[in-house]
Design a protein around this motif. Structure first.
Motif, PDB file in Angstrom:
ATOM      1  N   SER A 118      18.329 -28.765  37.451  1.00  0.00           N
ATOM      2  CA  SER A 118      19.636 -29.187  38.097  1.00  0.00           C
ATOM      3  C   SER A 118      19.897 -30.791  38.001  1.00  0.00           C
ATOM      4  O   SER A 118      19.111 -31.552  38.680  1.00  0.00           O
ATOM      5  CB  SER A 118      19.965 -28.536  39.233  1.00  0.00           C
ATOM      6  OG  SER A 118      21.286 -28.662  39.912  1.00  0.00           O
ATOM      7  N   LEU A 119      20.959 -31.284  37.766  1.00  0.00           N
ATOM      8  CA  LEU A 119      21.441 -32.583  38.075  1.00  0.00           C
ATOM      9  C   LEU A 119      22.913 -32.574  38.949  1.00  0.00           C
ATOM     10  O   LEU A 119      23.491 -33.623  39.058  1.00  0.00           O
ATOM     11  CB  LEU A 119      22.003 -33.425  36.736  1.00  0.00           C
ATOM     12  CG  LEU A 119      20.998 -33.089  35.746  1.00  0.00           C
ATOM     13  CD1 LEU A 119      21.583 -33.524  34.458  1.00  0.00           C
ATOM     14  CD2 LEU A 119      19.693 -34.135  36.038  1.00  0.00           C
ATOM     15  N   ASP A 120      23.102 -31.555  39.528  1.00  0.00           N
ATOM     16  CA  ASP A 120      24.253 -31.600  40.387  1.00  0.00           C
ATOM     17  C   ASP A 120      24.344 -32.255  41.608  1.00  0.00           C
ATOM     18  O   ASP A 120      25.222 -32.784  42.027  1.00  0.00           O
ATOM     19  CB  ASP A 120      24.459 -30.046  40.974  1.00  0.00           C
ATOM     20  CG  ASP A 120      24.801 -28.848  40.019  1.00  0.00           C
ATOM     21  OD1 ASP A 120      25.188 -29.303  38.992  1.00  0.00           O
ATOM     22  OD2 ASP A 120      24.486 -27.716  40.247  1.00  0.00           O
ATOM     23  N   ASP A 121      23.118 -32.784  41.943  1.00  0.00           N
ATOM     24  CA  ASP A 121      23.122 -33.661  43.341  1.00  0.00           C
ATOM     25  C   ASP A 121      23.127 -35.021  43.001  1.00  0.00           C
ATOM     26  O   ASP A 121      23.407 -35.997  43.848  1.00  0.00           O
ATOM     27  CB  ASP A 121      21.856 -33.415  44.243  1.00  0.00           C
ATOM     28  CG  ASP A 121      20.762 -33.730  43.501  1.00  0.00           C
ATOM     29  OD1 ASP A 121      20.363 -33.006  41.980  1.00  0.00           O
ATOM     30  OD2 ASP A 121      19.822 -34.448  43.730  1.00  0.00           O
TER      31      ASP A 121
ATOM     32  N   ALA B 224      18.241 -38.763  33.050  1.00  0.00           N
ATOM     33  CA  ALA B 224      16.990 -39.370  32.189  1.00  0.00           C
ATOM     34  C   ALA B 224      15.855 -39.372  32.996  1.00  0.00           C
ATOM     35  O   ALA B 224      14.559 -38.720  32.906  1.00  0.00           O
ATOM     36  CB  ALA B 224      17.110 -40.458  31.205  1.00  0.00           C
ATOM     37  N   SER B 225      15.544 -40.129  34.178  1.00  0.00           N
ATOM     38  CA  SER B 225      14.713 -40.295  35.146  1.00  0.00           C
ATOM     39  C   SER B 225      14.314 -39.012  35.660  1.00  0.00           C
ATOM     40  O   SER B 225      13.044 -38.667  35.427  1.00  0.00           O
ATOM     41  CB  SER B 225      15.213 -41.325  36.165  1.00  0.00           C
ATOM     42  OG  SER B 225      14.299 -41.484  37.015  1.00  0.00           O
ATOM     43  N   ARG B 226      15.071 -38.215  36.223  1.00  0.00           N
ATOM     44  CA  ARG B 226      14.727 -36.897  36.832  1.00  0.00           C
ATOM     45  C   ARG B 226      14.068 -36.015  35.397  1.00  0.00           C
ATOM     46  O   ARG B 226      13.030 -35.434  35.875  1.00  0.00           O
ATOM     47  CB  ARG B 226      15.954 -36.048  37.231  1.00  0.00           C
ATOM     48  CG  ARG B 226      15.471 -34.697  37.953  1.00  0.00           C
ATOM     49  CD  ARG B 226      16.577 -34.183  38.381  1.00  0.00           C
ATOM     50  NE  ARG B 226      16.692 -34.624  39.791  1.00  0.00           N
ATOM     51  CZ  ARG B 226      17.601 -34.650  40.677  1.00  0.00           C
ATOM     52  NH1 ARG B 226      18.756 -33.415  40.340  1.00  0.00           N
ATOM     53  NH2 ARG B 226      17.799 -35.047  41.793  1.00  0.00           N
ATOM     54  N   GLY B 227      14.790 -35.894  34.579  1.00  0.00           N
ATOM     55  CA  GLY B 227      13.907 -35.065  33.425  1.00  0.00           C
ATOM     56  C   GLY B 227      12.596 -35.660  33.033  1.00  0.00           C
ATOM     57  O   GLY B 227      11.588 -34.978  33.014  1.00  0.00           O
TER      58      GLY B 227
END
Length: 169
Positions: free
Chosen positions: A74-77, A90-93
């Motif tokens: 999720s990227l919701d936050d 991209a950093s999170r993934g």
């Protein structure tokens, strides 16, 4: 790590360099659960392993792993400001992929394990705000997804393919 032009652009962003990635709670549970090695030798994420896994034949290990080890992060936050959102996505993934690869280190078959990280970058798409990061893990054993050979063919996604050498310890 191999990337396409869209991912290289995100990686070059100052926002990416400054970001300290985190993962949401559900994905943290996937990280914490780790990996299992099936009797067939398949490497599967414990949190994504179906209750009934049909034995994946040796000639299709990578393909079977790819189908099961499909993680939506999720990227919701992260907020949806276009300048910051995509580099942070991209950093999170990539962070998630590196952590999972590191957790697999030393398992039988892990020396060929790869992660494909995809971030939807078509900001004009009406569903853009619903997108997350998609990470799929598979080994290069038996048949495996070969459509990641030409990453530049992906124009609506930033793509990176990582192996154990890109993982953190």
């Amino acid at each position: 790590m191999r990337t396409n032009a869209a991912m290289r652009s995100l990686l070059g962003s100052a926002v990416f360099a400054a970001d300290q990635p985190t993962v949401p709670e559900l994905e943290q549970d996937t990280l914490d659960a780790g990996w299992t090695v099936e009797p067939s030798g398949a490497l599967l994420l414990v949190a994504h392993r179906p209750k009934r896994v049909h034995d994946i034949p040796a000639e299709a290990l990578g393909e079977g792993e790819y189908e099961i080890n499909d993680v939506y992060v999720s990227l919701d936050d992260l907020g949806r400001e276009k300048v910051e959102f995509l580099p942070r996505a991209a950093s999170r993934g990539l962070y998630f992929a590196r952590r999972m690869l590191a957790a697999a280190r030393g398992l039988p078959g892990s020396e060929t394990l790869q992660a494909a990280v995809a971030i939807h970058v078509d900001v004009d798409d009406e569903d853009f705000a619903l997108q997350g990061a998609t990470i799929r893990f598979f080994s290069r054993r038996g048949s495996y997804p070969q459509w990641f050979e030409d990453l530049e063919a992906y124009t609506r996604e930033a793509i990176a393919v990582l192996d154990l050498s890109a993982s953190t310890t």
